[in-house]
Motif scaffolding. Structure first.
Motif, mmCIF file in Angstrom:
data_model
loop_
_atom_site.group_PDB
_atom_site.id
_atom_site.type_symbol
_atom_site.label_atom_id
_atom_site.label_comp_id
_atom_site.label_asym_id
_atom_site.label_seq_id
_atom_site.Cartn_x
_atom_site.Cartn_y
_atom_site.Cartn_z
ATOM 1 N N MET A 1 28.918 56.112 42.849
ATOM 2 C CA MET A 1 30.003 55.870 41.923
ATOM 3 C C MET A 1 29.908 56.742 40.663
ATOM 4 S SD MET A 1 30.511 51.770 42.015
ATOM 5 C CE MET A 1 31.127 50.938 43.469
ATOM 6 N N GLY A 2 28.879 57.546 40.580
ATOM 7 C CA GLY A 2 28.744 58.452 39.438
ATOM 8 C C GLY A 2 28.269 57.721 38.198
ATOM 9 N N THR A 3 28.304 58.439 37.082
ATOM 10 C CA THR A 3 27.817 57.852 35.837
ATOM 11 C C THR A 3 28.938 57.189 35.051
ATOM 12 O OG1 THR A 3 28.121 60.007 34.801
ATOM 13 C CG2 THR A 3 25.913 59.485 35.592
ATOM 14 N N ASP A 4 30.195 57.385 35.476
ATOM 15 C CA ASP A 4 31.306 56.746 34.780
ATOM 16 C C ASP A 4 31.242 55.238 34.978
ATOM 17 O OD1 ASP A 4 32.165 59.230 34.086
ATOM 18 O OD2 ASP A 4 33.604 59.416 35.729
ATOM 19 N N ALA A 5 31.994 54.544 34.142
ATOM 20 C CA ALA A 5 32.048 53.086 34.266
ATOM 21 C C ALA A 5 32.630 52.709 35.627
ATOM 22 C CB ALA A 5 32.893 52.494 33.152
ATOM 23 N N VAL A 6 32.060 51.679 36.212
ATOM 24 C CA VAL A 6 32.565 51.146 37.471
ATOM 25 C C VAL A 6 33.749 50.242 37.133
ATOM 26 C CG1 VAL A 6 32.032 49.641 39.408
ATOM 27 C CG2 VAL A 6 30.326 51.263 38.585
ATOM 28 N N LYS A 7 34.835 50.406 37.856
ATOM 29 C CA LYS A 7 36.029 49.598 37.604
ATOM 30 C C LYS A 7 36.191 48.569 38.714
ATOM 31 C CE LYS A 7 39.592 51.712 35.748
ATOM 32 N NZ LYS A 7 40.846 52.521 35.636
ATOM 33 N N LEU A 8 36.210 47.306 38.325
ATOM 34 C CA LEU A 8 36.355 46.215 39.293
ATOM 35 C C LEU A 8 37.630 45.437 39.014
ATOM 36 C CD1 LEU A 8 32.709 44.785 39.256
ATOM 37 C CD2 LEU A 8 33.677 46.471 40.842
ATOM 38 N N LEU A 9 38.304 45.025 40.069
ATOM 39 C CA LEU A 9 39.472 44.167 39.940
ATOM 40 C C LEU A 9 39.094 42.780 40.451
ATOM 41 C CD1 LEU A 9 43.123 45.010 40.871
ATOM 42 C CD2 LEU A 9 42.129 42.850 41.602
ATOM 43 N N VAL A 10 39.377 41.774 39.645
ATOM 44 C CA VAL A 10 39.063 40.392 40.021
ATOM 45 C C VAL A 10 40.358 39.629 40.250
ATOM 46 C CG1 VAL A 10 38.054 38.202 39.223
ATOM 47 C CG2 VAL A 10 36.859 40.356 38.775
ATOM 48 N N THR A 11 40.520 39.073 41.457
ATOM 49 C CA THR A 11 41.664 38.187 41.704
ATOM 50 C C THR A 11 41.252 36.766 41.337
ATOM 51 O OG1 THR A 11 41.075 37.578 43.985
ATOM 52 C CG2 THR A 11 42.320 39.637 43.677
ATOM 53 N N GLY A 12 42.244 35.929 41.066
ATOM 54 C CA GLY A 12 41.914 34.554 40.687
ATOM 55 C C GLY A 12 41.204 34.501 39.354
ATOM 56 N N ALA A 13 41.633 35.381 38.430
ATOM 57 C CA ALA A 13 40.913 35.540 37.153
ATOM 58 C C ALA A 13 40.982 34.314 36.257
ATOM 59 C CB ALA A 13 41.444 36.762 36.409
ATOM 60 N N ASN A 14 41.859 33.359 36.568
ATOM 61 C CA ASN A 14 41.940 32.138 35.756
ATOM 62 C C ASN A 14 41.129 30.990 36.353
ATOM 63 O OD1 ASN A 14 43.726 33.440 33.995
ATOM 64 N ND2 ASN A 14 45.476 32.936 35.292
ATOM 65 N N GLY A 15 40.516 31.223 37.517
ATOM 66 C CA GLY A 15 39.708 30.184 38.151
ATOM 67 C C GLY A 15 38.312 30.136 37.556
ATOM 68 N N GLN A 16 37.494 29.165 37.987
ATOM 69 C CA GLN A 16 36.180 29.009 37.354
ATOM 70 C C GLN A 16 35.250 30.193 37.610
ATOM 71 O OE1 GLN A 16 33.715 25.663 38.298
ATOM 72 N NE2 GLN A 16 34.152 25.697 40.487
ATOM 73 N N LEU A 17 35.288 30.757 38.815
ATOM 74 C CA LEU A 17 34.448 31.924 39.100
ATOM 75 C C LEU A 17 35.078 33.186 38.524
ATOM 76 C CD1 LEU A 17 31.993 33.199 40.455
ATOM 77 C CD2 LEU A 17 33.300 33.255 42.609
ATOM 78 N N GLY A 18 36.392 33.304 38.651
ATOM 79 C CA GLY A 18 37.098 34.468 38.119
ATOM 80 C C GLY A 18 36.882 34.646 36.635
ATOM 81 N N GLN A 19 36.915 33.545 35.882
ATOM 82 C CA GLN A 19 36.709 33.634 34.428
ATOM 83 C C GLN A 19 35.289 34.083 34.094
ATOM 84 O OE1 GLN A 19 38.673 30.866 31.619
ATOM 85 N NE2 GLN A 19 39.302 29.723 33.432
ATOM 86 N N GLU A 20 34.312 33.596 34.851
ATOM 87 C CA GLU A 20 32.926 34.049 34.636
ATOM 88 C C GLU A 20 32.833 35.560 34.848
ATOM 89 O OE1 GLU A 20 30.376 32.569 33.451
ATOM 90 O OE2 GLU A 20 30.572 30.431 33.846
ATOM 91 N N LEU A 21 33.459 36.053 35.910
ATOM 92 C CA LEU A 21 33.401 37.479 36.224
ATOM 93 C C LEU A 21 34.051 38.327 35.136
ATOM 94 C CD1 LEU A 21 34.176 37.125 40.009
ATOM 95 C CD2 LEU A 21 32.199 38.386 39.105
ATOM 96 N N VAL A 22 35.223 37.890 34.676
ATOM 97 C CA VAL A 22 35.952 38.653 33.655
ATOM 98 C C VAL A 22 35.108 38.800 32.383
ATOM 99 C CG1 VAL A 22 37.959 38.576 32.129
ATOM 100 C CG2 VAL A 22 38.239 38.142 34.572
ATOM 101 N N ALA A 32 39.058 44.294 35.410
ATOM 102 C CA ALA A 32 40.471 43.967 35.233
ATOM 103 C C ALA A 32 40.732 42.667 35.977
ATOM 104 C CB ALA A 32 41.345 45.088 35.793
ATOM 105 N N GLY A 33 41.012 41.613 35.226
ATOM 106 C CA GLY A 33 41.242 40.305 35.838
ATOM 107 C C GLY A 33 42.722 40.037 36.043
ATOM 108 N N PHE A 34 43.078 39.565 37.215
ATOM 109 C CA PHE A 34 44.466 39.243 37.527
ATOM 110 C C PHE A 34 44.588 37.812 38.011
ATOM 111 C CE2 PHE A 34 44.527 43.772 37.496
ATOM 112 C CZ PHE A 34 45.825 44.145 37.161
ATOM 113 N N GLY A 35 45.378 37.022 37.288
ATOM 114 C CA GLY A 35 45.664 35.659 37.719
ATOM 115 C C GLY A 35 46.863 35.665 38.651
ATOM 116 N N ARG A 36 47.245 34.498 39.103
ATOM 117 C CA ARG A 36 48.339 34.362 40.067
ATOM 118 C C ARG A 36 49.654 34.934 39.533
ATOM 119 N NH1 ARG A 36 49.014 28.378 41.402
ATOM 120 N NH2 ARG A 36 46.801 28.654 41.787
#
Length: 285
Positions: A1-22, A32-36
């Motif tokens: 992935m190189g030395t640049d920042a890794v970009k992750l997309l999280v679905t369910g960003a308003n859920g209990q696990l999604g919020q922890e990840l964000v 980048a967190g995305f809720g429903r």
């Protein structure tokens, strides 16, 4: 992935696990967190649009229909979210070459076992929820070349409703609480699970994983431990699953064997009591 920042997309960003990840984003990990409301995973075109816009290296898919009992009377809706939504993300992720982490569940097993379920154990879900999550797993297996399927259980944390928060609330309302004593599993602290998922998505060690805090207990023992750690004087009475009828069947035994974690050189999750103490803010002795 190189030395640049890794970009992750999280679905369910308003859920209990999604919020922890964000909340785990930093200079090296952009999340980048995305809720429903922002990402309807049941719409394939919307999945493609969002992924084309964000261009993530990896997707951590936590969005799910999780109302286990309600799913029994809403099977089509549970399937639409847990199976079709997961299929859509698998298709869209594959098109842009992104890794996909699908968070699954101990409910894919029938719970009749007496030893921890291995990652390769044949699944046999008994509830609508378990069947729809298994269907999601199958879509990932069929459609993804860079996937991680991570089964977990008994998740709790500071966000959303969960067993620990429910117990603490009930303790303020009554002197005696009755809790099921004949279902055995492994409590999992959402923050520990989130940290593991981020560790995992940085690798190319694709496949199926079981990730829970280590050790196991019954819901009854779990409840007693919560009150003991908080120093709360609450009477906990055991009951059987038969006495506490629910629309959806629960696995009687759903401890997950976590062999794939050490086998792939990854850090295992700590014992469940240790994680619970941290969550409850109890200082280690």
């Amino acid at each position: 992935m190189g030395t640049d920042a890794v970009k992750l997309l999280v679905t369910g960003a308003n859920g209990q696990l999604g919020q922890e990840l964000v909340h785990m984003g930093n200079a090296r990990i952009q999340i980048a967190g995305f809720g429903r409301d922002q990402l309807d995973i049941t719409d394939l075109n919307r999945c493609r649009e969002v992924l084309a816009e964000v261009k993530p290296h990896g997707i951590i898919h936590t969005a799910a229909y999780t109302a286990v009992d309600k799913a029994e009377s809403e099977p089509d809706e549970a399937y639409r979210v847990n199976a079709i939504g997961t299929r859509n993300l698998a298709v869209a992720a594959e098109e842009i070459g992104a890794k996909l982490v699908f968070v699954s569940t101990d409910y894919v097993f029938d719970g009749t076992g007496t030893t921890p379920y291995e990652e390769s154990t044949e699944t046999n879900p008994q509830s609508v929820y378990g069947k729809t999550k298994r269907a999601g797993e199958e879509f990932v297996l069929d459609l993804s070349s860079r996937y991680f399927i991570v089964r977990t259980s008994w998740v709790y944390g500071q966000y959303g409703s969960n067993f620990v928060r429910t117990m603490l609330k009930l303790a303020t309302e009554r002197d005696t609480i009755t809790v099921v004593a004949d279902q055995i599993g492994s409590p999992t602290y959402a923050r520990d699970l989130a940290a593991f998922l981020i560790q995992l998505v940085h690798t190319e060690k694709y496949g199926i994983y079981h990730a829970t805090n280590s050790g196991s207990c019954s819901w009854y023992t779990f409840a007693r431990e919560i009150f003991s750690e908080k120093g709360m004087n609450v009477r906990v009475e055991p009951c059987t699953t038969a006495e506490f009828r629910r629309p959806a069947p629960r696995p009687a035994y759903s401890v997950l064997d976590r062999a794939a974690i050490p086998r792939n050189g990854l850090s295992d999750l700590r014992p469940w009591r240790e994680a619970l103490r941290e969550f409850l803010g109890v200082k280690e002795p």
